[in-house]
Design a protein around this motif. Sequence first.
Motif, mmCIF file in Angstrom:
data_model
loop_
_atom_site.group_PDB
_atom_site.id
_atom_site.type_symbol
_atom_site.label_atom_id
_atom_site.label_comp_id
_atom_site.label_asym_id
_atom_site.label_seq_id
_atom_site.Cartn_x
_atom_site.Cartn_y
_atom_site.Cartn_z
ATOM 1 N N TRP A 44 0.825 -1.209 0.000
ATOM 2 C CA TRP A 44 0.000 0.000 0.000
ATOM 3 C C TRP A 44 0.858 1.257 0.000
ATOM 4 O O TRP A 44 0.563 2.230 -0.692
ATOM 5 C CB TRP A 44 -0.904 -0.039 1.229
ATOM 6 C CG TRP A 44 -1.724 1.203 1.435
ATOM 7 C CD1 TRP A 44 -2.950 1.474 0.913
ATOM 8 C CD2 TRP A 44 -1.360 2.340 2.215
ATOM 9 N NE1 TRP A 44 -3.382 2.706 1.314
ATOM 10 C CE2 TRP A 44 -2.416 3.267 2.125
ATOM 11 C CE3 TRP A 44 -0.249 2.668 2.986
ATOM 12 C CZ2 TRP A 44 -2.400 4.493 2.771
ATOM 13 C CZ3 TRP A 44 -0.219 3.897 3.640
ATOM 14 C CH2 TRP A 44 -1.277 4.795 3.519
ATOM 15 N N MET A 48 0.641 4.157 -2.958
ATOM 16 C CA MET A 48 0.021 5.438 -2.698
ATOM 17 C C MET A 48 0.956 6.606 -3.039
ATOM 18 O O MET A 48 2.180 6.485 -2.895
ATOM 19 C CB MET A 48 -0.357 5.556 -1.213
ATOM 20 C CG MET A 48 -1.538 4.728 -0.802
ATOM 21 S SD MET A 48 -3.114 5.373 -1.459
ATOM 22 C CE MET A 48 -3.538 4.057 -2.585
ATOM 23 N N ARG A 53 0.280 9.145 2.068
ATOM 24 C CA ARG A 53 0.928 8.189 2.977
ATOM 25 C C ARG A 53 0.862 8.723 4.403
ATOM 26 O O ARG A 53 1.849 9.186 4.970
ATOM 27 C CB ARG A 53 2.379 7.964 2.562
ATOM 28 C CG ARG A 53 2.551 7.295 1.208
ATOM 29 C CD ARG A 53 4.018 7.238 0.832
ATOM 30 N NE ARG A 53 4.230 6.626 -0.470
ATOM 31 C CZ ARG A 53 5.416 6.544 -1.077
ATOM 32 N NH1 ARG A 53 6.493 7.055 -0.484
ATOM 33 N NH2 ARG A 53 5.513 5.982 -2.272
ATOM 34 N N ALA A 61 -6.880 1.602 5.715
ATOM 35 C CA ALA A 61 -6.556 0.477 4.833
ATOM 36 C C ALA A 61 -6.474 -0.826 5.611
ATOM 37 O O ALA A 61 -6.918 -1.886 5.131
ATOM 38 C CB ALA A 61 -5.246 0.751 4.102
#
Length: 426
Positions: A44, A48, A53, A61
């Motif tokens: 992830w 991103m 972030r 998430a």
Amino acid sequence: MSEHDLEKRQFGHRARLALSPACALKADGQGHAARTMWNLLHAWWRMMPKEKRTLANADAAIRQARQDIDFLTVLPAQAAQAVLKTYFQAWKNYWEGRADAPNFKGRLRTVMSVDIPQGRDLNIVRVHRRWGMANIPKVGRVRFRWTKDLPAGKHSGKENRITGARLVKDVLGWHIAFRVQTLQARPEPHQGPDVGIDMGVTVPIALSDGETYEHGARLNDKEKARLVRLEQRAAQRKHHRKPGERISRRLHRTYDQIAGLRAKAKRRALDWQHQTTTVIARTYGTVVVEALTITNMVKSARGTIEEPGKNVAQKSGLNRSISQEAWGRTVTMLTYKTARYGGSLHKVPAPNTSRRCSTCGFTTPGSRESQAVFVCKNPDCGWSGNADHNAARNVLHLYRMSLALIPAAGRAVVRRAKRVKPAAAR
């Protein structure tokens, strides 16, 4: 005793768990889920944009992943949050230059671990002289080896308590590492003598007063012979494996047996280090060691294709011996143990401590005639003695010379700081 005479102390204690097959299976599931959570976070993060972030987006998430993937529900919610905090702390350590960047965690090369952030969830009780019991979320009530007094039951309070724990699995099985916080009396300044320490391979620890600490073989003859047989068996099975073919269960079992013997040797080495450093910290008030850069000392001598190295095999063996002695871990133990007993630890430059005569101070080539004998080549001196003790005396002399270079008023400040520092550090 007033509050100024007390101080908070935080330390860790690791104990072996005695899990039933069902509990061990649950713990394995949580360990794999925690590793998977880390890998999902890493994917992830790389996907991103930088502006997204954030900790809040990562938390969202994680919550969504726990709803979509049933496999992740075996991991407690607090343990999943601990994975998130650990991942962000890993990036912070990388940005500040303390560690490498976080990376993907492979199944075979990663140590399985699960964090328990809340100590109150453990509900620790001592049930026997050798055993205690703790509650592991989503695993159940389990037993662990009681080898150290812990704040449990009526001895637990606001100041003396267990703040959390971490489950760790190694070759020897599952262990639990407690995070303990206690309120203890501030130690008085240690009145013991000063001592210099020289750490080596042949003689692990040599002191400036002539004392030495040595350890025997970490494995007995039968264990060494068994280790050789297992390594030969693993080499044969690996040789007959076809390229691209998966490792067989037999080879995996052989690797596990080899790792078990090596873990047993490491555990014995760690026990010897703890006992030795405790004796030194109790005996001496000021401990002086060399400021060694071990990572540079164990670099390979292989060189490059254009400039190949010399004596590569000999240097490789020396590097293994240095790594097995774990000098850095010895210094770490001495640092917090001397502070615990009211002493202090200091580091001095390492160059020429083994080649300088501790009597006359001259550094002449060829003085180190052998690994154990030092003979001063200065015509006006000619002193000879044990080479390790000579180096330890030089280490202590460098520390005393650094104090002599400080003015009298400054030395008084240094002495007061040395008395306050161990208490403040803890």
